[in-house]
Design a protein around this motif. Structure first.
Motif, PDB file in Angstrom:
ATOM      1  N   GLU A  85       0.827  -1.209   0.000  1.00 20.90           N
ATOM      2  CA  GLU A  85       0.000   0.000   0.000  1.00 20.90           C
ATOM      3  C   GLU A  85       0.860   1.259   0.000  1.00 20.90           C
ATOM      4  O   GLU A  85       0.536   2.247  -0.671  1.00 20.90           O
ATOM      5  N   LEU A  88       2.293   1.947  -3.525  1.00 20.25           N
ATOM      6  CA  LEU A  88       1.291   2.528  -4.420  1.00 20.25           C
ATOM      7  C   LEU A  88       1.041   3.993  -4.077  1.00 20.25           C
ATOM      8  O   LEU A  88       1.005   4.853  -4.966  1.00 20.25           O
ATOM      9  N   PHE A 181      -3.108  -4.290  -7.405  1.00 26.16           N
ATOM     10  CA  PHE A 181      -4.066  -3.196  -7.252  1.00 26.16           C
ATOM     11  C   PHE A 181      -5.280  -3.425  -8.146  1.00 26.16           C
ATOM     12  O   PHE A 181      -6.426  -3.272  -7.702  1.00 26.16           O
ATOM     13  N   ASP A 188      -7.431  -0.531   0.312  1.00 27.52           N
ATOM     14  CA  ASP A 188      -7.604   0.807  -0.244  1.00 27.52           C
ATOM     15  C   ASP A 188      -7.634   1.887   0.836  1.00 27.52           C
ATOM     16  O   ASP A 188      -7.223   3.027   0.592  1.00 27.52           O
TER      17      ASP A 188
END
Length: 338
Positions: A85, A88, A181, A188
């Motif tokens: 996470e 990203l 993803f 998220d």
């Protein structure tokens, strides 16, 4: 300092005061080295605090948005949790149009309550996308940001050409991370929390690139990914009996992102496969009613795909995707750069 100006304000709303205390506690723990997770907590708390100030009409009158002067790199400790996470979020927060703007993330005015006026940031009543940056709306917010950017690029060049869609500056996302993803194999909420804080602070992270574990590339992603490259590809086509070297310049149509959001990948995939064939890249990936193509389209969410295509991907990885989708392979003389 932005936090100091906020501390000096009288009658701070209770929610803002609580977030300010969280920021102070996390920052103190990070400075003293007493907690390896403190900096992560500070990044997340600062993002929530900044958004809370943006929502407060009274505070907004005296406290301008935080405006970083230079980009900073946060290096999480080895074995840090939530690396997927964080990778990203960091990649998204690093996107910029020019290197001189790296401290001002390009997505910040699109995803948060700030707007840019020349070299200054000002508060806005809502994000430009019209979508809050939350875990439940992350993919939608990113997809809408991508749609708005393509519209801006198209308006800049007019009707004579299709613009290169990729951000020219920013960290790249490895294919395994991008695929996870697209497939929804990440949290998220964590991405949104990190992204909000990193954009506000103007920070990125330094992390190792994950190894590719040999999973097959999503066929829909492999078809569309090459169209969002900044540079053309020099390829060897294996369409006929004799290999032929060609240069392919692939550009997305400006309406593709909107169509992915509204109706999913089927129509866009048809368009992309035809454009690949016209460019000399014979598609190997089928489309419905082909079974493999139908399964891939059915299980690929158009909004998450539109969001993923916003991210920067290394040109070699885009070439791998093109080779997986067509009867071509990258030319050993390397890819074309402009």
């Amino acid at each position: 300092m932005w936090l100091t100006r906020l501390r000096r304000k009288d009658k701070i709303p209770a929610g803002v005061a609580a977030l300010l205390r969280q920021c102070d506690q996390a920052l103190f723990a990070a400075i003293t080295g007493s907690d390896t997770t403190a900096m992560a907590r500070f990044v997340i708390s600062f993002g929530h605090l900044h958004e809370a100030v943006a929502r407060s009409g009274r505070l907004r009158q005296d406290i301008a948005p935080y405006q970083p002067r230079q980009s900073r790199i946060w290096e999480p400790p080895p074995g840090f949790a939530r690396q997927l996470e964080l990778q990203l979020a960091s990649a998204l927060a690093s996107l910029a149009e020019t290197r001189t703007e790296r401290a001002m993330p390009a997505l910040r005015p699109l995803l948060t309550r700030v707007t840019r006026s020349r070299d200054r940031l000002m508060w806005a009543d809502s994000p430009a996308t019209g979508t809050e940056l939350l875990g439940s709306t992350l993919a939608q917010a990113l997809a809408q940001a991508h749609r708005l950017r393509l519209q801006t690029l198209k308006a800049a060049v007019g009707d004579t050409e299709l613009p290169a869609a990729e951000f020219p500056v920013g960290q790249t996302v490895a294919l395994p991370v991008l695929e996870r993803f697209v497939d929804g194999e990440c949290d998220d909420e964590v991405i949104a929390n990190y992204l909000r804080g990193l954009m506000a602070l103007g920070w990125t992270t330094s992390q190792p690139t994950p190894a590719h574990h040999g999973r097959a590339l999503n066929p829909v992603l492999s078809v569309l990914l090459p169209f969002f490259a900044a540079d053309p590809f020099r390829l060897v086509s294996t369409w006929g009996p004799d290999p032929v070297t060609l240069t392919a310049t692939l550009r997305p149509r400006p309406d593709w992102i909107g169509r992915l959001i509204a109706a999913g990948p089927v129509g866009v995939l048809d368009d992309a496969l035809l454009r690949l064939q016209l460019a000399g890249c014979r598609p190997l990936v089928g489309r419905p009613p082909d079974r493999a193509g139908a399964v891939a389209v059915h299980h690929t969410d158009g909004t998450r795909l539109a969001a993923a295509l916003l991210m920067r991907v290394h040109i070699r990885d885009r070439a791998k995707a093109l080779s997986a989708a067509t009867a071509t392979r990258p030319d050993k003389a390397s890819l074309v750069t402009t």
